[in-house]
Design a protein around this motif. Structure first.
Motif, short mmCIF file in Angstrom:
data_model
loop_
_atom_site.label_atom_id
_atom_site.label_comp_id
_atom_site.label_asym_id
_atom_site.label_seq_id
_atom_site.Cartn_x
_atom_site.Cartn_y
_atom_site.Cartn_z
N PHE A 167 13.42 12.28 10.43
CA PHE A 167 13.80 11.68 11.70
C PHE A 167 12.60 11.15 12.49
CE2 PHE A 167 17.42 14.19 10.58
CZ PHE A 167 18.51 13.53 11.11
N VAL A 168 11.42 11.54 12.08
CA VAL A 168 10.21 11.13 12.81
C VAL A 168 10.06 9.61 12.74
CG1 VAL A 168 7.71 11.31 12.95
CG2 VAL A 168 9.07 13.32 12.37
N GLY A 169 9.99 8.98 13.90
CA GLY A 169 9.85 7.54 13.95
C GLY A 169 11.14 6.77 13.70
N GLY A 170 12.26 7.48 13.54
CA GLY A 170 13.54 6.82 13.28
C GLY A 170 13.95 6.98 11.83
N ILE A 171 15.06 7.65 11.59
CA ILE A 171 15.52 7.90 10.23
C ILE A 171 16.02 6.62 9.58
CG2 ILE A 171 17.86 8.51 10.98
CD1 ILE A 171 17.84 10.67 8.76
N ASN A 230 0.82 -1.21 0.00
CA ASN A 230 0.00 0.00 0.00
C ASN A 230 0.86 1.27 0.00
OD1 ASN A 230 -3.04 -0.75 0.35
ND2 ASN A 230 -1.96 -2.11 1.76
N GLY A 231 2.14 1.11 -0.29
CA GLY A 231 3.01 2.27 -0.42
C GLY A 231 3.60 2.79 0.87
N GLY A 232 3.45 2.06 1.96
CA GLY A 232 3.98 2.50 3.25
C GLY A 232 5.36 1.92 3.54
N LYS A 233 5.92 2.31 4.68
CA LYS A 233 7.22 1.81 5.10
C LYS A 233 7.13 1.33 6.54
CE LYS A 233 10.12 4.79 2.18
NZ LYS A 233 11.21 5.81 2.19
N THR A 234 7.83 0.26 6.83
CA THR A 234 7.92 -0.20 8.21
C THR A 234 9.19 0.35 8.85
OG1 THR A 234 9.00 -2.24 7.48
CG2 THR A 234 6.61 -2.30 7.78
N ILE A 235 9.32 0.20 10.14
CA ILE A 235 10.47 0.77 10.84
C ILE A 235 11.77 0.12 10.36
CG2 ILE A 235 9.17 1.41 12.91
CD1 ILE A 235 10.23 -1.12 14.26
N ALA A 257 15.09 -9.37 6.21
CA ALA A 257 15.48 -9.79 7.55
C ALA A 257 15.73 -8.58 8.45
CB ALA A 257 16.73 -10.67 7.49
N ARG A 258 16.33 -7.52 7.90
CA ARG A 258 16.56 -6.28 8.66
C ARG A 258 15.25 -5.72 9.20
NH1 ARG A 258 20.38 -2.27 9.41
NH2 ARG A 258 18.71 -0.74 9.53
N LYS A 259 14.24 -5.71 8.35
CA LYS A 259 12.94 -5.16 8.75
C LYS A 259 12.31 -6.01 9.85
CE LYS A 259 12.28 -3.50 4.03
NZ LYS A 259 11.54 -3.69 2.75
N VAL A 260 12.40 -7.31 9.69
CA VAL A 260 11.85 -8.21 10.71
C VAL A 260 12.60 -8.04 12.03
CG1 VAL A 260 11.44 -10.62 11.35
CG2 VAL A 260 11.05 -9.87 8.98
N LEU A 261 13.91 -7.99 11.95
CA LEU A 261 14.72 -7.85 13.16
C LEU A 261 14.55 -6.47 13.81
CD1 LEU A 261 17.99 -9.68 12.06
CD2 LEU A 261 16.30 -10.46 13.75
N SER A 262 14.19 -5.46 13.02
CA SER A 262 13.89 -4.15 13.60
C SER A 262 12.71 -4.26 14.56
CB SER A 262 13.57 -3.14 12.49
OG SER A 262 14.71 -2.82 11.73
N VAL A 263 11.69 -5.04 14.17
CA VAL A 263 10.52 -5.22 15.03
C VAL A 263 10.89 -6.01 16.27
CG1 VAL A 263 8.19 -6.18 15.19
CG2 VAL A 263 8.94 -5.10 13.05
N TRP A 264 11.63 -7.11 16.09
CA TRP A 264 12.03 -7.92 17.24
C TRP A 264 12.94 -7.12 18.18
CZ3 TRP A 264 9.57 -11.75 19.04
CH2 TRP A 264 8.94 -12.69 18.22
#
Length: 540
Positions: free
Chosen positions: A403-407, A107-112, A182-189
């Motif tokens: 920087f909002v939410g982590g750059i 949907n065009g969004g980004k995760t942390i 894997a980076r995205k998944v590990l960011s959540v963990w």
């Protein structure tokens, strides 16, 4: 013996009847006599008290133009059930995280993207704690290793690569999954681990997602265990790069000292704080995260942590607004003028270099790139009557919205690797010599010590050779060189207006170093009014 076998059916029937009677009695005891007690325990086990926080205060210019505001948005949050922390649940949760990432990105969004290990330009795994200060980086690494249970001891401290591989195995990330995913998944963990000891605090997987994303996550709540879409507040900077060094930005707590300091005030480790500029210096006024500002909800949740019913609600308070002395129209004009001047000077410097290529090649030993050209600068506009800062520019600037939410790793690398240091506020943090602004000290001291009079005039005669100079050094001269006649007959007013070096070197020589030093100290001790930042209650 025959009698025993004849009586056995009757004995069994009596035994069954006795057992049935005991079961009925126990059921009666549970459902009638102790019903209230167990009902209370059951209700209590399903209830959660969730802290509710208001919006962060606005930052406004002198004309109440918004420079930093909160807006309502949708976030995707992940809550891991405390009863499901065993290793067997990690694969399930990892699958949920991957599916959620796919929905957000479709949907065009980004995760942390906050994972503290990355691959450098050569493909090597390195720690990245968003700082170039070795001491700060060491503290953050120590905190990270503690939270992720990867400390090691002595010579057996796992490398960044070993940490990365250990975490992939721990959270059962498939071997064929790419490094990027894997980076995205590990960011959540990683964020889950940072809230490990905090009860019912979800972690944010994605910020400011579309309504479509929020709807899809909500509709798949039964499948995406622990995921939910919630309304939240998102910090935004509507003026973008303008006044960025003044306003600063918010972000996650960076080290153990910050976490200890702010959690003692009621913040959660998920809360963002001001990390630079006014966002940082006025944190106590802007914040809505402190205990006295918080509200709460008492809710019932199901086994996945999803809210099924609200039992009580106490509204939170928003943070106070902060009003600056800065005028944004003047600020933007100053930034534009500063950028244009720097580019014009740079262009003229390059023209001179091209016209005298051989000379500059010899001066730089064949390395023209080593010659410093005009690429950065700073400017400040103050009210001479009050000392209020009306505009303050540092070039180049940066976009605090990133920087909002982590750059992201990519955006931060661009700022980090830019030799012009766009994140550095050159207007107030540079250790450069004071330059021409010290002429005011020299001029005032010269008048007070009678080294010069108001009406006396001094001609610019070129390099200042009066008095002894160190062997091998060049005599200082005015910036108009070689057109020294432009600064003929300078009195104190003209000398200040034209910033004539020769005039003030003459006055300083007449005063002597001791008197000049005295007036420098006197000037520093004069009472000054700093840029005021009055607060006002938020109108939200």
């Amino acid at each position: 013996m025959k009698q025993f076998f004849e009586d056995r059916p009757r004995v069994l029937r009596m035994l069954i009847a006795l057992i049935f009677t005991l079961l009925v009695g126990s059921l009666f005891n549970l459902t009638v006599i102790d019903a209230g007690q167990y009902s209370s325990l059951s209700t209590s086990s399903k209830q959660r008290t969730i802290v509710v926080k208001g919006q962060r205060g606005k930052i406004l210019d002198a004309n109440l133009v918004p420079i930093a505001v909160d807006k309502t948005s949708y976030n995707i949050e992940f809550y891991r059930d405390p009863s499901r922390r065993a290793a067997k649940y990690r694969a399930m949760y990892t699958k949920v995280i991957v599916e959620t990432i796919d929905i957000v990105e479709e949907n065009g969004g980004k995760t942390i993207d906050t994972f503290s290990i990355r691959r450098d330009d050569k493909g090597a795994f390195v720690f990245d704690f968003k700082t170039t200060d070795a001491e700060i980086a060491a503290k953050r690494e120590k905190l990270w290793r503690s939270n992720m249970y990867l400390q090691g001891s002595g010579d057996d401290v796992p490398s960044p690569y070993e940490c990365y591989m250990e975490l992939r195995a721990r959270y059962q990330i498939p071997e064929d999954m790419s490094y990027e995913m894997a980076r995205k998944v590990l960011s959540v963990w990683q964020e889950v681990q940072y809230t490990f000891f905090t009860s019912y605090v979800p972690v944010t997987v994605a910020r400011d997602v579309s309504r479509s994303t929020a709807a899809q996550i909500t509709s798949r709540a039964g499948k995406l265990t622990g995921m939910s879409a919630v309304e939240s507040n998102l910090r935004t900077y509507p003026k973008g790069t303008s006044a960025a060094h003044i306003v600063g930005y918010t972000g996650r707590m960076q080290d153990a000292d910050q976490i200890e300091q702010f959690t003692a005030k009621g913040y959660s480790t998920e809360d963002e704080i001001g990390l630079s500029g006014v966002e940082q210096t006025m944190e106590e006024y802007l914040t809505a995260n402190s205990t006295e500002k918080q509200g709460y909800r008492v809710v019932e949740v199901d086994s996945s942590g999803a809210i099924v019913k609200e039992l009580k609600y106490v509204a939170p308070e928003s943070g106070n607004d902060v009003v600056l002395t800065v005028d944004m129209q003047l600020q933007q004009k100053l930034e534009q003028a500063l950028e244009e001047n720097i580019k014009q000077i740079n262009q003229k410097q390059r023209q001179v270099m091209n016209a005298n290529a051989q000379h500059y090649l010899e001066e730089s030993n064949g390395d023209l790139d080593s010659i410093d050209l005009a690429e950065t600068g700073a400017a400040v506009v103050m009210d001479v009557k009050t000392g209020n800062v009306l505009a303050l520019a540092s070039y180049p600037s940066f976009d605090p919205n990133l920087f909002v939410g982590g750059i992201s790793e990519t955006d931060y690398a661009q700022y980090r690797d830019d030799k012009r240091s766009p994140l550095f506020n050159k207007a107030i943090s540079s250790k450069s010599t004071p330059g021409s602004i010290f002429k005011l000290v020299t001029g005032l001291g010269g008048l007070m010590e009678k080294a010069v009079t108001v009406n006396e005039t001094i001609d610019d005669k070129g390099p200042f050779t009066i008095g002894a100079s160190a062997p091998g050094t060049k005599a200082p001269k005015c910036w108009v060189a070689p057109n020294y006649s432009r600064h003929k007959a300078q009195d104190i007013v003209k000398a200040v207006k034209n910033s004539c070096n020769y005039y003030f070197m003459t006055v300083a020589y007449r005063m002597g170093i001791d008197k000049l030093n005295k007036w420098g100290q006197n000037w520093a001790s004069l009472p000054k009014r700093t840029s005021s930042c009055p607060t006002r209650p938020s109108d939200r």
